[in-house]
Design an enzyme around this catalytic site. Sequence first.
Site, PDB file in Angstrom:
ATOM      1  N   GLU A 264       4.069  10.447  17.460  1.00 12.66           N
ATOM      2  CA  GLU A 264       3.860  10.987  16.110  1.00 12.66           C
ATOM      3  C   GLU A 264       4.978  11.945  15.746  1.00 12.66           C
ATOM      4  O   GLU A 264       5.440  12.730  16.590  1.00 12.66           O
ATOM      5  CB  GLU A 264       2.566  11.812  16.040  1.00 12.66           C
ATOM      6  CG  GLU A 264       1.281  11.059  16.078  1.00 12.66           C
ATOM      7  CD  GLU A 264       0.087  12.018  15.974  1.00 12.66           C
ATOM      8  OE1 GLU A 264       0.234  13.123  15.426  1.00 12.66           O
ATOM      9  OE2 GLU A 264      -0.986  11.648  16.465  1.00 12.66           O
TER      10      GLU A 264
ATOM     11  N   GLU B 143      -4.584  13.679  21.557  1.00 10.02           N
ATOM     12  CA  GLU B 143      -4.191  15.063  21.871  1.00 10.02           C
ATOM     13  C   GLU B 143      -5.298  15.838  22.575  1.00 10.02           C
ATOM     14  O   GLU B 143      -5.918  16.740  22.006  1.00 10.02           O
ATOM     15  CB  GLU B 143      -3.771  15.771  20.593  1.00 10.02           C
ATOM     16  CG  GLU B 143      -2.530  15.166  19.976  1.00 10.02           C
ATOM     17  CD  GLU B 143      -1.972  15.975  18.820  1.00 10.02           C
ATOM     18  OE1 GLU B 143      -2.734  16.720  18.193  1.00 10.02           O
ATOM     19  OE2 GLU B 143      -0.775  15.865  18.545  1.00 10.02           O
TER      20      GLU B 143
HETATM   21  C1  GLA Z   1      -1.695  15.758  15.451  1.00 12.87           C
HETATM   22  C2  GLA Z   1      -2.749  14.677  15.489  1.00 12.87           C
HETATM   23  C3  GLA Z   1      -2.815  13.852  14.243  1.00 12.87           C
HETATM   24  C4  GLA Z   1      -2.610  14.691  13.023  1.00 12.87           C
HETATM   25  C5  GLA Z   1      -1.323  15.452  13.150  1.00 12.87           C
HETATM   26  C6  GLA Z   1      -0.992  16.291  11.948  1.00 12.87           C
HETATM   27  O1  GLA Z   1      -0.516  15.433  16.008  1.00 12.87           O
HETATM   28  O2  GLA Z   1      -2.618  13.837  16.600  1.00 12.87           O
HETATM   29  O3  GLA Z   1      -4.069  13.219  14.212  1.00 12.87           O
HETATM   30  O4  GLA Z   1      -3.690  15.565  12.888  1.00 12.87           O
HETATM   31  O5  GLA Z   1      -1.431  16.338  14.224  1.00 12.87           O
HETATM   32  O6  GLA Z   1       0.231  16.954  12.102  1.00 12.87           O
END
Ligand code: GLA
Length: 677
Positions: free
Chosen positions: A307, A152
Amino acid sequence: MGVISEKLPKIFYGGDYNPDQWPEEMWNEDMRLFKKAGANIVTLPVFSWAKLQPSEDTYHFEWLDKVLDLVAKNGMYVCLATPTAAQPAWMSLKYPEVLRTDEDGRKRTQGKRLNYCPNSSVYRKFSAGMAGKMAERYKDHPALAVWHISNEYVEGGYCYCDNCAKEFRMWLQKKYGSLEELNRVWNMSFWGHTVYSWEEVVVPSNLNGDNRCFQGMSLDYYRFMSDSLLECYRNEYDAIKVHTPHITITTNIWTVCKRLNLFDWAEHMDVAAWDNYPQMGEAFYNISLRHDVIRGLKKGEPFMLMEQTPSQQNWQDYNSLKRPGVMRLWSYQALAHGSDTVMFFQLRRSFGACEKYHGALIAHAGHENTRVFRECAELGAELNRLGDKILDSKCDSKVAIMMDFDNWNAVELSSGPSIALKYLPQIEKYYRALSTFNISVDIVRPDWDISKYNLVIAPVLYMIKPNVAGNIEQFVKNGGIFLTTFFSGIVNENDLVTLGGYPGQLRKVLGIWVEEIDALPPEMKNSIIVNNPIGKVDGEYECGMLCDLLHLEAARALAVYGKDFYAGMPVLTENILGKGRAYYVASDPEQRFVNDLLKYLCDSKGIKGPFEPTEGVEVTQRFKDNMIFTFVLNHNTYSVSVDLNGKEFRELLTGKNISNSLILEQKGVAILLELFV
Ligand code: GLA
Ligand code: ZN
């Protein structure tokens, strides 16, 4: 591009795993539980840089070797992440230049993640070094299915350090060539800001307030930062690609946000991937829109849902549980919009630090006797049964919505006419209407080839970049329907107003000119009066926020304002150009108006969804070879019956044949297979 991994030609199911947070004795149990849940892929080691490289010259890969071997031994695969989103503490201490400086000019100390300066040559060297080492070591590992670079990228915001300022000046020099040109495109004669040497150029931040003052400058800083972060990604990409030329490389996009130019990024991602974290109660069509944006980045190629949480987040104000069935429903929603993966953060819930209350496949209880585990395992089994059927199938749309990330920034950097104007909600409004009719939408960049579409909508296309006006004009002349709204066609790519009357370069295609723009406070409204019905568009509707006072040139008025000193002036116009038509909506209308108008426009082109719409039920289609997969998703909290138009289908999740009507329980899902020749 075909399937994401030749090694794993299935819907990827699994997610983030942090074995380095747990004693090795637990790893076997983790594998047992992952398998029991039907997982086939494990993402790691996303944040393990400090463990892999405890000092500048020491590397510890042995523990990771063991994990990869264990995953392979258990018949699963790895989404191998470079751990470069969080630099080790020794690096920040020894080379303070790697630390980020925030918008208030404060140099940060070591901590959290995404806390490095994207232009630090030290960071670039170490991150590419780590990526290259991992690729060399694991290139032939049987578990390696796909690469996940960093994490991210934009979560930590931008950097405003002196090194970034220096690089920014070089970036500008390359882009504009001369100071004269820079002064011109940023309109620096405003408030006496003309610069006479490159050193005089400073970054727009809270230290000078220029971030709200010189929009051209701020836009360039945003572009520069997006490019800088992209270079960090490409730096690692190249280090990996030489070792594993045939393995897909990607990064997980944080969400659909304006901080990165995702269209630029996607050109360097082998597959688009993103993280989906809706709030509880989020409208389903807003989630769908985000999936469609991600699918649009690579022009319709399948993408990765990298995710989502199996149950709840930890970072929202109120981290509600996903109600029974919602995780499954939202997983299929991703597939319904073109994802080929369903992946979670996280597989085992950590027991310390800020994510200890974040949902996971394995809860703190540590075993499989939980609701969340059961729901995950049921979905895993179901996806396994589905096999490779929908894999690499594509959506097909006759309607496109134009979206542009510079435009997004420019609209929201603008000082005036209204702070209420936000770009994404305008796109959501038009998308929502189409979603109501189950009409598939592609998200496209304004300068892309749009000739395959019948209807193209460009809400608030404020910034017109080179080739865009011509692209739209050609589209309309050839028979397309184009619709745009208030606050469109106003500026060029540097946020300089196109003189001669709004909407500037879109004047010809729209056949109007706008003389003034009124901004209404939230409690003040105007109305749209339709005297001669066009389809369902009839009677009176509410509008507000911005109201253009416009004059007709070649266009005709289809509706007029109902109130104020401009009552009777056009608020909806239609212009016939060549074989097509162009519409202008001059104010921000209530949703009902947008629904009625889009229904009329879609009807006039014979564009419709697969079935008659049922409230709260989403229907999408994916196509492959001679198969059509129709996804039916019941977002309601009650069961529904969907009329199948007299057709017969095979329902893939139950294996049953269904005709005439489909009964779906609350939050229920069906995938209907239809064969065509
Ligand atoms: C993001 C990150 C993860 C985690 C999630 C929690 O998407 O990529 O590492 O921290 O948030 O919601
Ligand atoms: Zn910096």
